[in-house]
Scaffold this active site. Structure first.
Site, PDB file in Angstrom:
ATOM      1  N   GLY A 110      40.220  60.614  90.902  1.00 42.94           N
ATOM      2  CA  GLY A 110      41.609  59.660  91.118  1.00 42.94           C
ATOM      3  C   GLY A 110      41.247  59.086  91.846  1.00 42.94           C
ATOM      4  N   GLU A 116      40.385  70.854  89.633  1.00 47.82           N
ATOM      5  CA  GLU A 116      39.760  70.640  90.916  1.00 47.82           C
ATOM      6  C   GLU A 116      40.030  71.483  91.748  1.00 47.82           C
ATOM      7  OE1 GLU A 116      41.879  65.896  90.865  1.00 47.82           O
ATOM      8  OE2 GLU A 116      42.832  67.462  91.609  1.00 47.82           O
ATOM      9  N   ARG A 164      49.044  64.641  91.457  1.00 48.30           N
ATOM     10  CA  ARG A 164      49.201  63.551  90.888  1.00 48.30           C
ATOM     11  C   ARG A 164      48.863  62.328  89.869  1.00 48.30           C
ATOM     12  NH1 ARG A 164      52.314  62.330  96.677  1.00 48.30           N
ATOM     13  NH2 ARG A 164      53.214  64.801  96.131  1.00 48.30           N
TER      14      ARG A 164
END
Length: 251
Positions: free
Chosen positions: A45, A123, A116
């Site tokens: 991210g 993860e 998201r």
């Protein structure tokens, strides 16, 4: 426990920071937890990217040595390779010393929403194997309760009969005003496909879903669900960057 750390600043103008600046400040603080010889979980991210960049730089400078990284996505794998960070996996290193990653929401008890960006399964696998899990966010990610931002709580599902699975998920949280939507990409609204070949159903809540562990169990009992984006009791430290400084929250 909370500790406040002011941002270094010689003038007020330097405190007019973008959201990306705040992410970078939090990421660089998290990298200070790394010691040479560690096995590291490398997050995915926009915030985690800053941490991975910093790790690569410290390796090149010789300030960190003998680091092994375990990436949580194909994207992070490519980034780490380009920076010369040695990589491995959980099969070879089942215990991870430290993971650094961002989050989409953080509640007052340091429970998280992640995924998201689409990498929640890997993860959770890597960060669930960690001795320490340091989460880095800007202050916009703080919520009163999980789902409180009004944005997605992702659930990774297999492609087979995904509409049936989405319907069951939505019905599960009917009392919370849940709406379940398939994540899509582009003008053609093609389904988003994870690194694992699955779809993502994004759940949107109008109010709290209550007991998170009970909610987690209920979601995972639905056949067709692979994993959800609630990371409950996993973070050991959360570093929050705001315009007035850093706050470090410890379990």
């Amino acid at each position: 426990m909370e500790a406040g750390l002011p941002l270094p600043s010689s003038s007020l103008s330097q405190l007019i920071l973008t959201q990306d600046d705040l992410k970078k400040i939090a990421a660089y603080k998290a990298v200070e937890y790394i010691e040479s010889g560690m096995v590291l979980g490398l997050g995915t991210g926009s915030t985690a990217k800053h941490a991975v960049d910093r790790i690569g730089k410290l390796l090149r400078q010789g300030k960190l040595k003998d680091i092994v990284g375990i990436p949580t996505s194909k994207k992070t794998h490519e980034q780490a390779l380009s920076l010369g960070i040695p990589l491995s996996d959980l099969d070879s290193h089942p215990v991870v010393d430290l993971a650094i990653d961002g989050a989409d929401e953080v509640d007052p008890y340091l429970n998280l929403v992640k995924g998201r960006g689409g990498s929640l399964l890997r993860e959770k696998m890597v960060e669930g194997a960690c001795k320490k899990f340091v989460v880095i966010v800007d202050e916009s990610k703080l919520v009163n309760y999980i789902g409180g931002s009004g944005l997605a709580m992702p659930v990774e599902v297999i492609q087979f009969c995904w509409k049936f699975t989405a319907s069951r998920l939505q019905n599960l949280f009917q009392e919370s005003g849940c709406v379940a939507k398939l994540r899509t990409l582009g003008e053609k609204a093609e389904p988003y496909v994870t690194d694992n070949g699955n779809y993502i159903i994004d759940l949107y809540f109008k109010q709290s879903i209550g007991d998170l562990k009970a909610a987690s169990d209920s979601i995972l009992q639905i056949a067709g669900v692979v994993e959800h984006g609630m990371f409950i009791d996993m973070a050991t430290t959360v570093i929050v960057a705001g315009e007035l400084g850093l706050i470090v929250k410890n379990k």
